[in-house]
Write a protein that holds these residues in place. Structure first.
Motif, short mmCIF file in Angstrom:
data_model
loop_
_atom_site.label_atom_id
_atom_site.label_comp_id
_atom_site.label_asym_id
_atom_site.label_seq_id
_atom_site.Cartn_x
_atom_site.Cartn_y
_atom_site.Cartn_z
N LEU A 160 3.71 6.53 -10.13
CA LEU A 160 3.28 7.70 -9.37
C LEU A 160 1.90 8.21 -9.79
O LEU A 160 1.38 9.14 -9.17
CB LEU A 160 4.32 8.82 -9.50
N MET A 161 1.30 7.57 -10.79
CA MET A 161 -0.11 7.81 -11.05
C MET A 161 -0.92 7.55 -9.78
O MET A 161 -1.96 8.18 -9.54
CB MET A 161 -0.62 6.90 -12.16
N ARG A 162 -0.45 6.63 -8.96
CA ARG A 162 -1.15 6.25 -7.73
C ARG A 162 -0.83 7.18 -6.57
O ARG A 162 -1.50 7.14 -5.54
CB ARG A 162 -0.77 4.81 -7.36
N GLY A 163 0.22 7.99 -6.70
CA GLY A 163 0.67 8.83 -5.60
C GLY A 163 1.50 8.03 -4.60
O GLY A 163 1.82 6.87 -4.81
N THR A 164 1.86 8.67 -3.51
CA THR A 164 2.64 8.04 -2.45
C THR A 164 1.89 8.17 -1.13
O THR A 164 0.96 8.97 -0.99
CB THR A 164 4.04 8.68 -2.33
N ALA A 165 2.30 7.39 -0.14
CA ALA A 165 1.60 7.39 1.14
C ALA A 165 2.48 6.78 2.22
O ALA A 165 3.48 6.10 1.93
CB ALA A 165 0.28 6.62 1.04
N ALA A 166 2.09 7.01 3.46
CA ALA A 166 2.67 6.33 4.62
C ALA A 166 1.59 5.45 5.24
O ALA A 166 0.44 5.88 5.36
CB ALA A 166 3.18 7.35 5.64
N VAL A 167 1.96 4.22 5.59
CA VAL A 167 0.98 3.27 6.12
C VAL A 167 1.54 2.60 7.37
O VAL A 167 2.66 2.08 7.35
CB VAL A 167 0.63 2.17 5.08
N VAL A 168 0.77 2.61 8.44
CA VAL A 168 1.13 1.86 9.65
C VAL A 168 0.36 0.55 9.65
O VAL A 168 -0.88 0.54 9.62
CB VAL A 168 0.81 2.66 10.93
N HIS A 169 1.10 -0.55 9.66
CA HIS A 169 0.51 -1.89 9.76
C HIS A 169 0.60 -2.33 11.22
O HIS A 169 1.69 -2.37 11.79
CB HIS A 169 1.27 -2.88 8.88
N GLU A 170 -0.55 -2.65 11.80
CA GLU A 170 -0.59 -3.10 13.19
C GLU A 170 -1.28 -4.47 13.24
O GLU A 170 -2.47 -4.58 13.44
CB GLU A 170 -1.35 -2.09 14.05
N THR A 171 -0.48 -5.50 13.03
CA THR A 171 -0.98 -6.86 12.99
C THR A 171 -0.83 -7.50 14.37
O THR A 171 0.23 -7.40 14.98
CB THR A 171 -0.19 -7.69 11.96
#
Length: 386
Positions: A160-171
């Motif tokens: 969690l040093m990096r934090g969290t996130a949401a990512v949309v992958h559109e390949t």
């Protein structure tokens, strides 16, 4: 409360990696990178040269599209690809010194089944050997048409040093996919796709060998590949049959289009499917649905072990089945005995509750100080937008 960072990384592998790398320059800045790697080395008891070698071998074994994406991330962040590989691999690096448990059992993670953890380096009170991770509940609240799924991800809280996130992958030519988890990851441990297929993974002890007649995909990238290619539970099962994994996993899946749910228990080469009965909540931790746990077995299990948590979860949902989503499920994930709170290096680092049929998703992050996510994190609604 700081909103969960949200990234959209469209395009072919190289382009999406480039966009992702450009969005995360601070994570690849030298001082932060070295501090993060040092934390992972200390936690996993691995030497730097050995970790770098492991990361390089791991990278070489990934499908070509993921190698291209990591190359793009390195270019976008302005760092060598070896640094990007270290960054993505460090939390699953294996201990340098020989383990008391055979390497074929430990596989590609420092976490093993609770019966073996006491003999692993670090033991129950010290280090990743403190126990396996993750809890899940699948339920259809009373009066609701759609099943809900809830999960705690229990892992090394130093990540969690990096934090969290949401990512949309559109390949291109693949199903758009939303991942929630540790910031900077391009693999998927928890996600949903535009076909409303939800998938998240738990680890599972597997002592079989990877298959020689099928493609073998590193376990976390295996989940992303599945979400980008599969539109239904049957699609997912066919994907499981035609691929191998470098460790055992439990895949918890819901098809929001049909209301079907299932748990797939996957060794490195085989699997078993357990369907969801809408009239009885399904729970999953890190051992087989077929593993019989009576009162004597529970009494012998360690606190916060996978066996103990499975028993606690089952009792809770039998005594009071979730009636309202997401509130009842959020409360359940944060209960004492379900949430991981005390091992030296492990916590519930993030939690998620989702109604895949309506594409409604809630998420909470833990803290780098060891604050667990479900009971003390700030829950927020995550936009599911394609």
């Amino acid at each position: 409360m700081t909103p969960l960072p949200f990234y959209r990384v469209p395009g072919p592998a190289g382009e999406s990696g480039l966009a992702h790398g450009r969005a995360l320059p601070e994570l690849f800045e030298t001082a932060f990178h070295e501090a993060y790697i040092a934390a992972m080395m200390a936690t996993n008891r691995v030497e730097r040269s050995d970790m770098t070698l492991q990361a390089s071998r791991w990278l070489e074994g990934l499908p070509a599209n993921f190698q291209e994406e990591i190359d793009g991330m390195a270019v976008g962040a302005g760092v060598p690809v070896t640094q990007a590989a270290e960054f993505l691999y460090a939390d699953i690096a294996r201990a340098t010194r020989s383990a008391a448990v055979d390497a074929s059992v430990v596989a590609s993670s420092p976490i093993v089944d609770d019966e073996l953890a006491a003999g692993a380096p670090g033991g129950p009170a010290d280090g990743p050997g403190a126990g396996p991770m993750c809890s899940a509940v699948m339920a259809r609240p009373s009066g609701g048409a759609n099943p809900w799924v809830a999960r705690n991800c229990d892992w090394l809280y130093a990540t969690l040093m990096r934090g969290t996130a949401a990512v949309v992958h559109e390949t291109p030519n693949r199903i758009p996919t939303l991942a929630v988890g540790i910031r900077g990851d391009i693999d998927i441990d928890t996600g949903i796709n535009a076909e409303r297929l939800w998938l998240h993974l738990h680890t599972l002890l597997a002592v079989d060998d990877p298959p020689r007649d099928r493609t073998i995909i590193s376990w976390l990238f295996w989940a992303r590949e599945a979400l980008e290619l599969c539109a239904s539970l049957d699609d997912l099962e066919r994907f499981i049959e035609r691929t191998g994994r470098d460790r055992g996993v439990i895949a918890v899946a819901v098809d929001g289009k049909t209301g079907e749910g299932a748990v797939f228990e996957c060794s490195k080469s085989g699997h078993e499917r357990f369907g969801f009965d809408p009239n009885r909540p399904l729970v999953a931790t890190n051992h087989s649905q077929r593993k019989v746990v009576d009162a004597a077995r529970e009494a012998k299990s360690r606190p916060e072990s996978t066996v103990r948590r499975a028993c606690v979860l089952r009792r809770m949902v039998d005594e009071h089945a979730p009636e309202h989503g997401p509130d009842d499920l959020i409360e359940l994930l944060g209960e004492d005995g379900v949430e991981m709170r005390t091992p030296r290096h492990l916590r519930t680092i993030y939690s998620a509750v989702c109604e895949p049929g309506a594409e409604r998703l809630w998420f909470a992050s833990g803290g780098v100080d060891g604050t667990p996510a479900a009971s003390r994190g700030a829950w927020e609604r995550v936009s599911v937008a394609w």
